[in-house]
Design an enzyme around this catalytic site. Sequence first.
Site, PDB file in Angstrom:
ATOM      1  N   HIS A 116      13.286  81.928   8.678  1.00  0.00           N
ATOM      2  CA  HIS A 116      14.510  81.150   8.410  1.00  0.00           C
ATOM      3  C   HIS A 116      14.298  80.268   7.173  1.00  0.00           C
ATOM      4  CE1 HIS A 116      16.820  82.088  12.158  1.00  0.00           C
ATOM      5  NE2 HIS A 116      15.625  82.503  12.493  1.00  0.00           N
TER       6      HIS A 116
ATOM      7  N   TYR B 102       6.158  77.756  15.533  1.00  0.00           N
ATOM      8  CA  TYR B 102       6.859  76.819  14.651  1.00  0.00           C
ATOM      9  C   TYR B 102       5.881  75.743  14.158  1.00  0.00           C
ATOM     10  CZ  TYR B 102      11.390  78.717  16.267  1.00  0.00           C
ATOM     11  OH  TYR B 102      12.461  79.529  16.554  1.00  0.00           O
TER      12      TYR B 102
HETATM   13  C1  HEM Z   1       8.575  85.051  19.456  1.00  0.00           C
HETATM   14  C2  HEM Z   1       9.774  84.775  18.923  1.00  0.00           C
HETATM   15  C3  HEM Z   1       9.967  83.884  17.730  1.00  0.00           C
HETATM   16  C4  HEM Z   1       9.073  83.464  16.790  1.00  0.00           C
HETATM   17  C5  HEM Z   1       7.597  83.793  16.691  1.00  0.00           C
HETATM   18  C6  HEM Z   1       9.782  82.620  15.850  1.00  0.00           C
HETATM   19  C7  HEM Z   1       9.218  82.008  14.751  1.00  0.00           C
HETATM   20  C8  HEM Z   1       9.833  81.094  13.917  1.00  0.00           C
HETATM   21  C9  HEM Z   1       9.196  80.317  12.879  1.00  0.00           C
HETATM   22  C10 HEM Z   1       7.719  80.415  12.507  1.00  0.00           C
HETATM   23  C11 HEM Z   1      10.140  79.514  12.307  1.00  0.00           C
HETATM   24  C12 HEM Z   1       9.934  78.501  11.162  1.00  0.00           C
HETATM   25  C13 HEM Z   1       9.600  77.125  11.767  1.00  0.00           C
HETATM   26  C14 HEM Z   1       9.395  76.010  10.735  1.00  0.00           C
HETATM   27  O1  HEM Z   1       8.607  76.145   9.776  1.00  0.00           O
HETATM   28  O2  HEM Z   1      10.009  74.916  10.896  1.00  0.00           O
HETATM   29  C15 HEM Z   1      11.382  79.801  12.981  1.00  0.00           C
HETATM   30  C16 HEM Z   1      12.587  79.215  12.692  1.00  0.00           C
HETATM   31  C17 HEM Z   1      13.735  79.416  13.426  1.00  0.00           C
HETATM   32  N1  HEM Z   1      13.901  80.199  14.550  1.00  0.00           N
HETATM   33 FE1  HEM Z   1      12.503  81.332  15.419  1.00  0.00          FE
HETATM   34  N2  HEM Z   1      11.098  82.531  16.244  1.00  0.00           N
HETATM   35  C18 HEM Z   1      11.248  83.294  17.389  1.00  0.00           C
HETATM   36  C19 HEM Z   1      12.384  83.461  18.143  1.00  0.00           C
HETATM   37  C20 HEM Z   1      13.561  82.809  17.908  1.00  0.00           C
HETATM   38  C21 HEM Z   1      14.705  82.832  18.794  1.00  0.00           C
HETATM   39  C22 HEM Z   1      14.779  83.572  20.138  1.00  0.00           C
HETATM   40  C23 HEM Z   1      15.655  82.044  18.205  1.00  0.00           C
HETATM   41  C24 HEM Z   1      17.026  81.663  18.690  1.00  0.00           C
HETATM   42  C25 HEM Z   1      17.426  81.728  19.925  1.00  0.00           C
HETATM   43  C26 HEM Z   1      15.112  81.518  16.965  1.00  0.00           C
HETATM   44  C27 HEM Z   1      15.771  80.680  16.081  1.00  0.00           C
HETATM   45  C28 HEM Z   1      15.206  80.085  14.985  1.00  0.00           C
HETATM   46  C29 HEM Z   1      15.924  79.207  14.086  1.00  0.00           C
HETATM   47  C30 HEM Z   1      17.399  78.813  14.174  1.00  0.00           C
HETATM   48  C31 HEM Z   1      14.998  78.786  13.117  1.00  0.00           C
HETATM   49  C32 HEM Z   1      15.263  77.865  11.924  1.00  0.00           C
HETATM   50  C33 HEM Z   1      14.976  76.439  12.309  1.00  0.00           C
HETATM   51  C34 HEM Z   1      15.145  75.559  11.084  1.00  0.00           C
HETATM   52  O3  HEM Z   1      16.237  75.579  10.497  1.00  0.00           O
HETATM   53  O4  HEM Z   1      14.175  74.856  10.744  1.00  0.00           O
HETATM   54  N3  HEM Z   1      13.839  81.993  16.820  1.00  0.00           N
HETATM   55  N4  HEM Z   1      11.179  80.761  13.956  1.00  0.00           N
END
Ligand code: HEM
Length: 329
Positions: free
Chosen positions: A48, A314
């Site tokens: 993201h 995260y």
């Molecule tokens: C094993 C599953 C998942 C992994 C490994 C993962 C991993 C990540 C990582 C590494 C980030 C960046 C975090 C940062 O640097 O602040 C991120 C951001 C995000 N993820 Fe996931 N994610 C997963 C599943 C999901 C699911 C199921 C959703 C929603 C229901 C989701 C929604 C988001 C959103 C909206 C962001 C952006 C947050 C922001 O704007 O800082 N992710 N994810």
Amino acid sequence: MKKSALYVTVSVLCAGLPLGVNAAAAPDQIVTALENKFGVYPGERRNHTKGICFTGEFQATAEASALSRSPLLQGAAIPVIGRFSQAGGNLHAPDNKPNAHGMALRFTLPDGQLHQMAMLDLPFFDVATPEGFLQKQLATGKPDPAKIQAFEQAFPETQRLKQALAGQSRIPAGYHRLSYNSINTFILETADGKSTPVRWAFIPTEDKPAYLNAEQAESLGTDYLLSRLQTDLDSGDIRWRMELTLANEDDQLTDPSQPWSGPHQVITAGTLQLQAVDTAADADCRSINFDPLRLSDGVKPSDDPILQARSPAYAISFGKRSQEANRQD
Ligand code: HEM
């Protein structure tokens, strides 16, 4: 047992999975896979990566307070910092191509607690386990139909979302036109200990088309989402209704790739109003880790393995980007 020996044992036990597929994916492996797939933009999120920050206000309904003791749901006006994003680690992801989109929210509650949510505009998730998420990154790095086919065979649940989205464009008419879903299940708790498993959604109060077709989007260029959001905010209110869907007896609470189908009790839990878009390139929310397990008292995570894996992944991404940002100063 050493970690590597454990992984080999688990791999052997997981008959049917391609060679090298383990039952459990470590969060650092997942972040590395994201980095290898998308490259690294120093100081930026590993997933993201492209996004827009905003501020807003949330106010819950009385119906919501009956389900949870959380100060989030007692009806006070709650300040919000949020971020809209494109899924994936491409800082320059074109707005006019199909993708999944995120809305992350940080609520600062009257008693000082923070409560966070990070949602997607998908109805449910494509994979059931962190291993599925890892293998998807590994299979889709460089287009290789054989690898994708092997991944889809090893994780047949992916067909469910593929079929649900078939024929949809997924090119947003605006971040503010999309509905965002918790996808993972959470447990609400009242002061007297009554628990209610729920999934939540934020649905735009204005009923306008959410997605554009490819021709409509072509002329808008690759970076229209910020200006569309700003223009529409200048000309009127932008609001979402928060809905809580209460789990039925037979609903899956730990598998986000399974939708809750059929009739359900749905409660209007509150309204989120967008107040300002932060045009200064991510400024205010750059320093926020929207960890979805940062929850207020009265809301608990379910045992969904995807939800549980998100928090450490995260944190690793946040740690890396914070260090890089400090080095640049
Ligand atoms: C094993 C599953 C998942 C992994 C490994 C993962 C991993 C990540 C990582 C590494 C980030 C960046 C975090 C940062 O640097 O602040 C991120 C951001 C995000 N993820 Fe996931 N994610 C997963 C599943 C999901 C699911 C199921 C959703 C929603 C229901 C989701 C929604 C988001 C959103 C909206 C962001 C952006 C947050 C922001 O704007 O800082 N992710 N994810």
